[in-house]
Motif scaffolding. Structure first.
Motif, PDB file in Angstrom:
ATOM      1  N   PHE A 264       0.826  -1.208   0.000  1.00 46.90           N
ATOM      2  CA  PHE A 264       0.000   0.000   0.000  1.00 46.90           C
ATOM      3  C   PHE A 264       0.864   1.263   0.000  1.00 46.90           C
ATOM      4  O   PHE A 264       0.589   2.220  -0.713  1.00 46.90           O
ATOM      5  CB  PHE A 264      -0.933  -0.011   1.212  1.00 46.90           C
ATOM      6  N   ASN A 265       1.897   1.275   0.826  1.00 48.38           N
ATOM      7  CA  ASN A 265       2.869   2.363   0.817  1.00 48.38           C
ATOM      8  C   ASN A 265       4.102   1.878   0.063  1.00 48.38           C
ATOM      9  O   ASN A 265       4.891   1.090   0.602  1.00 48.38           O
ATOM     10  CB  ASN A 265       3.244   2.773   2.244  1.00 48.38           C
ATOM     11  N   PRO A 266       4.326   2.318  -1.183  1.00 52.75           N
ATOM     12  CA  PRO A 266       5.432   1.794  -1.989  1.00 52.75           C
ATOM     13  C   PRO A 266       6.806   2.153  -1.452  1.00 52.75           C
ATOM     14  O   PRO A 266       7.802   1.564  -1.862  1.00 52.75           O
ATOM     15  CB  PRO A 266       5.193   2.436  -3.365  1.00 52.75           C
ATOM     16  N   LEU A 267       6.871   3.113  -0.528  1.00 57.72           N
ATOM     17  CA  LEU A 267       8.146   3.487   0.072  1.00 57.72           C
ATOM     18  C   LEU A 267       8.435   2.684   1.339  1.00 57.72           C
ATOM     19  O   LEU A 267       9.563   2.714   1.849  1.00 57.72           O
ATOM     20  CB  LEU A 267       8.162   4.981   0.404  1.00 57.72           C
ATOM     21  N   LYS A 268       7.418   1.973   1.848  1.00 54.04           N
ATOM     22  CA  LYS A 268       7.573   1.156   3.046  1.00 54.04           C
ATOM     23  C   LYS A 268       6.784  -0.133   2.864  1.00 54.04           C
ATOM     24  O   LYS A 268       5.774  -0.372   3.521  1.00 54.04           O
ATOM     25  CB  LYS A 268       7.109   1.906   4.295  1.00 54.04           C
ATOM     26  N   ILE A 269       7.228  -0.966   1.942  1.00 50.22           N
ATOM     27  CA  ILE A 269       6.589  -2.259   1.680  1.00 50.22           C
ATOM     28  C   ILE A 269       6.912  -3.203   2.835  1.00 50.22           C
ATOM     29  O   ILE A 269       8.068  -3.300   3.260  1.00 50.22           O
ATOM     30  CB  ILE A 269       7.091  -2.847   0.354  1.00 50.22           C
ATOM     31  N   ASN A 270       5.893  -3.869   3.368  1.00 49.61           N
ATOM     32  CA  ASN A 270       6.181  -4.782   4.472  1.00 49.61           C
ATOM     33  C   ASN A 270       5.968  -6.237   4.084  1.00 49.61           C
ATOM     34  O   ASN A 270       4.987  -6.596   3.442  1.00 49.61           O
ATOM     35  CB  ASN A 270       5.393  -4.411   5.732  1.00 49.61           C
ATOM     36  N   LEU A 271       6.929  -7.052   4.463  1.00 49.29           N
ATOM     37  CA  LEU A 271       6.892  -8.499   4.266  1.00 49.29           C
ATOM     38  C   LEU A 271       6.789  -9.154   5.634  1.00 49.29           C
ATOM     39  O   LEU A 271       7.595  -8.870   6.525  1.00 49.29           O
ATOM     40  CB  LEU A 271       8.157  -9.003   3.559  1.00 49.29           C
ATOM     41  N   PHE A 272       5.803 -10.024   5.797  1.00 50.76           N
ATOM     42  CA  PHE A 272       5.581 -10.686   7.075  1.00 50.76           C
ATOM     43  C   PHE A 272       5.992 -12.148   6.973  1.00 50.76           C
ATOM     44  O   PHE A 272       5.533 -12.876   6.088  1.00 50.76           O
ATOM     45  CB  PHE A 272       4.107 -10.578   7.463  1.00 50.76           C
ATOM     46  N   TYR A 273       6.879 -12.557   7.878  1.00 51.15           N
ATOM     47  CA  TYR A 273       7.314 -13.950   7.982  1.00 51.15           C
ATOM     48  C   TYR A 273       6.730 -14.497   9.281  1.00 51.15           C
ATOM     49  O   TYR A 273       7.322 -14.368  10.359  1.00 51.15           O
ATOM     50  CB  TYR A 273       8.844 -14.024   7.994  1.00 51.15           C
TER      51      TYR A 273
ATOM     52  N   SER B 199      -0.839  -5.374   8.659  1.00 50.61           N
ATOM     53  CA  SER B 199      -1.193  -4.535   7.515  1.00 50.61           C
ATOM     54  C   SER B 199      -0.619  -3.141   7.755  1.00 50.61           C
ATOM     55  O   SER B 199      -0.320  -2.767   8.891  1.00 50.61           O
ATOM     56  CB  SER B 199      -2.709  -4.473   7.329  1.00 50.61           C
ATOM     57  N   THR B 200      -0.459  -2.371   6.691  1.00 51.26           N
ATOM     58  CA  THR B 200       0.202  -1.071   6.771  1.00 51.26           C
ATOM     59  C   THR B 200      -0.681  -0.014   7.405  1.00 51.26           C
ATOM     60  O   THR B 200      -1.872   0.070   7.113  1.00 51.26           O
ATOM     61  CB  THR B 200       0.617  -0.609   5.368  1.00 51.26           C
ATOM     62  N   GLY B 201      -0.077   0.834   8.253  1.00 52.74           N
ATOM     63  CA  GLY B 201      -0.741   1.998   8.805  1.00 52.74           C
ATOM     64  C   GLY B 201      -0.077   3.261   8.296  1.00 52.74           C
ATOM     65  O   GLY B 201       0.720   3.228   7.354  1.00 52.74           O
ATOM     66  N   SER B 202      -0.365   4.385   8.917  1.00 54.14           N
ATOM     67  CA  SER B 202       0.250   5.641   8.517  1.00 54.14           C
ATOM     68  C   SER B 202       1.614   5.795   9.183  1.00 54.14           C
ATOM     69  O   SER B 202       1.924   5.141  10.188  1.00 54.14           O
ATOM     70  CB  SER B 202      -0.649   6.817   8.895  1.00 54.14           C
ATOM     71  N   ASP B 203       2.445   6.673   8.618  1.00 49.13           N
ATOM     72  CA  ASP B 203       3.777   6.975   9.172  1.00 49.13           C
ATOM     73  C   ASP B 203       4.571   5.678   9.368  1.00 49.13           C
ATOM     74  O   ASP B 203       4.732   4.905   8.439  1.00 49.13           O
ATOM     75  CB  ASP B 203       3.654   7.752  10.490  1.00 49.13           C
TER      76      ASP B 203
ATOM     77  N   GLU C 288      -3.991  -4.039  17.226  1.00 49.31           N
ATOM     78  CA  GLU C 288      -3.346  -2.821  17.706  1.00 49.31           C
ATOM     79  C   GLU C 288      -2.612  -2.104  16.587  1.00 49.31           C
ATOM     80  O   GLU C 288      -2.151  -2.725  15.626  1.00 49.31           O
ATOM     81  CB  GLU C 288      -2.381  -3.124  18.847  1.00 49.31           C
ATOM     82  N   LEU C 289      -2.537  -0.786  16.711  1.00 52.54           N
ATOM     83  CA  LEU C 289      -1.769   0.044  15.790  1.00 52.54           C
ATOM     84  C   LEU C 289      -0.431   0.314  16.458  1.00 52.54           C
ATOM     85  O   LEU C 289      -0.357   1.017  17.470  1.00 52.54           O
ATOM     86  CB  LEU C 289      -2.507   1.346  15.503  1.00 52.54           C
TER      87      LEU C 289
ATOM     88  N   ASN D  63      -5.784   1.068   5.195  1.00 52.90           N
ATOM     89  CA  ASN D  63      -5.174   2.204   4.526  1.00 52.90           C
ATOM     90  C   ASN D  63      -4.635   3.120   5.622  1.00 52.90           C
ATOM     91  O   ASN D  63      -4.484   2.691   6.766  1.00 52.90           O
ATOM     92  CB  ASN D  63      -6.162   2.914   3.592  1.00 52.90           C
ATOM     93  N   TYR D  64      -4.349   4.364   5.326  1.00 55.04           N
ATOM     94  CA  TYR D  64      -3.751   5.237   6.327  1.00 55.04           C
ATOM     95  C   TYR D  64      -4.720   5.607   7.448  1.00 55.04           C
ATOM     96  O   TYR D  64      -4.296   5.999   8.540  1.00 55.04           O
ATOM     97  CB  TYR D  64      -3.230   6.513   5.672  1.00 55.04           C
ATOM     98  N   ASN D  65      -6.016   5.476   7.200  1.00 54.20           N
ATOM     99  CA  ASN D  65      -7.003   5.927   8.187  1.00 54.20           C
ATOM    100  C   ASN D  65      -7.724   4.797   8.911  1.00 54.20           C
ATOM    101  O   ASN D  65      -8.033   4.919  10.094  1.00 54.20           O
ATOM    102  CB  ASN D  65      -8.048   6.824   7.510  1.00 54.20           C
ATOM    103  N   ASN D  66      -8.017   3.712   8.199  1.00 62.21           N
ATOM    104  CA  ASN D  66      -8.869   2.665   8.752  1.00 62.21           C
ATOM    105  C   ASN D  66      -8.267   1.280   8.574  1.00 62.21           C
ATOM    106  O   ASN D  66      -7.378   1.075   7.745  1.00 62.21           O
ATOM    107  CB  ASN D  66     -10.255   2.698   8.085  1.00 62.21           C
ATOM    108  N   CYS D  67      -8.804   0.346   9.341  1.00 64.03           N
ATOM    109  CA  CYS D  67      -8.395  -1.055   9.231  1.00 64.03           C
ATOM    110  C   CYS D  67      -9.630  -1.938   9.266  1.00 64.03           C
ATOM    111  O   CYS D  67     -10.570  -1.679  10.033  1.00 64.03           O
ATOM    112  CB  CYS D  67      -7.453  -1.421  10.380  1.00 64.03           C
TER     113      CYS D  67
END
Length: 258
Positions: A77-86, A120-124, A138-139, A164-168
């Motif tokens: 969702f955030n192309p500058l902070k892609i997260n991979l979960f193992y 999942s991705t949050g803001s900041d 939790e956020l 997304n940045y506002n909701n989950c």
């Protein structure tokens, strides 16, 4: 009042005859193990042999970390902070848009310990985490090791998560929950057999067996999507374009709202 609202909502969905149509755009051959997303520049993000690949016209980018086992999920969702979960190693890797590692988050080393099953991705610098031990969403700010918001405990099995940045949105065996970034419950809908969900601009697409359904953010209605009879391996939505991976092809459809 809330209970009445939810019951009416579910009843409206159960008996609604309205459908959302799609317009075929194109299809391309695809043979990866797991398609993640396609961005506005037509970069395909996918997993092949446990390697995360960004297939671009100017050359492919790849990331692999065999020490952490299999990739459980990826969020672009955030192309500058892609997260991979193992999941097996309770670890998240954060990548930049060149798939270079910029942060490693090992939940096993945190105090208090977090046994995470979904992220999942949050803001900041935040991630939405579902902690299996506490049964709480939790956020979490991974830069300062601080939880910014928590929900009440979730009593049913978690199936999927989107944000997304506002909701989950948390899809469980019994309900679909929607939360804001304060951890407050926005709505709760009974799950009528949905197993997977994807988010796009606060709209949701949910999968039930081989059928897809659309939840409109403006009307709150959940309606069936009329799509070709494909054996859906995976799907996602980008800017009202529905992607379906089936029969070794990635199919693109324009969602047609009335």
């Amino acid at each position: 009042m809330k209970i009445t609202y939810i019951l009416l909502f579910v009843a409206c969905f159960a008996f609604s005859q309205e459908t959302l149509t799609v317009e075929p755009l194109d299809k391309t051959a695809f043979s990866g193990d797991n398609i993640v997303s396609v961005d506005n520049f037509k970069t395909q993000f996918y997993i092949q042999d446990n390697t995360f690949i960004a297939k671009r016209t100017q050359g492919d980018l790849k990331y692999s970390n065999i020490q952490l086992g299999n990739i459980s999920s990826i969020n672009t969702f955030n192309p500058l902070k892609i997260n991979l979960f193992y999941k097996n190693f309770n670890t998240v890797i954060i990548l930049d848009n060149r798939l270079a590692e910029i942060y490693k988050l090992d939940f096993n080393t945190l105090t208090p310990y977090k046994n995470v099953t979904h992220i999942s991705t949050g803001s900041d610098n935040t991630l939405w985490l579902f902690n299996q031990d506490t049964q709480i969403l939790e956020l979490f700010d991974y830069k300062i090791n601080k939880t910014r918001a928590v929900t009440l405990p979730i009593k049913s099995k978690v199936l999927d998560i989107a944000s997304n940045y506002n909701n989950c949105w948390l899809l469980t065996k019994d309900y679909l929950y929607a939360y804001n970034y304060f951890g407050s419950l926005l709505y709760k809908i009974e799950n009528d057999g949905f197993t997977t969900l994807k988010e796009n601009n606060d709209n949701l697409v949910l999968q039930k067996d081989n059928s897809l359904f659309y939840r409109d953010r403006d009307t709150n209605n959940i309606i069936p999507i009329s799509h070709p009879n494909l054996l859906i391996k995976q799907f996602f939505v980008t800017n009202e374009i529905l992607y379906i991976y089936a029969d070794e092809f990635l199919h693109r459809y324009q969602l047609k709202k009335k």
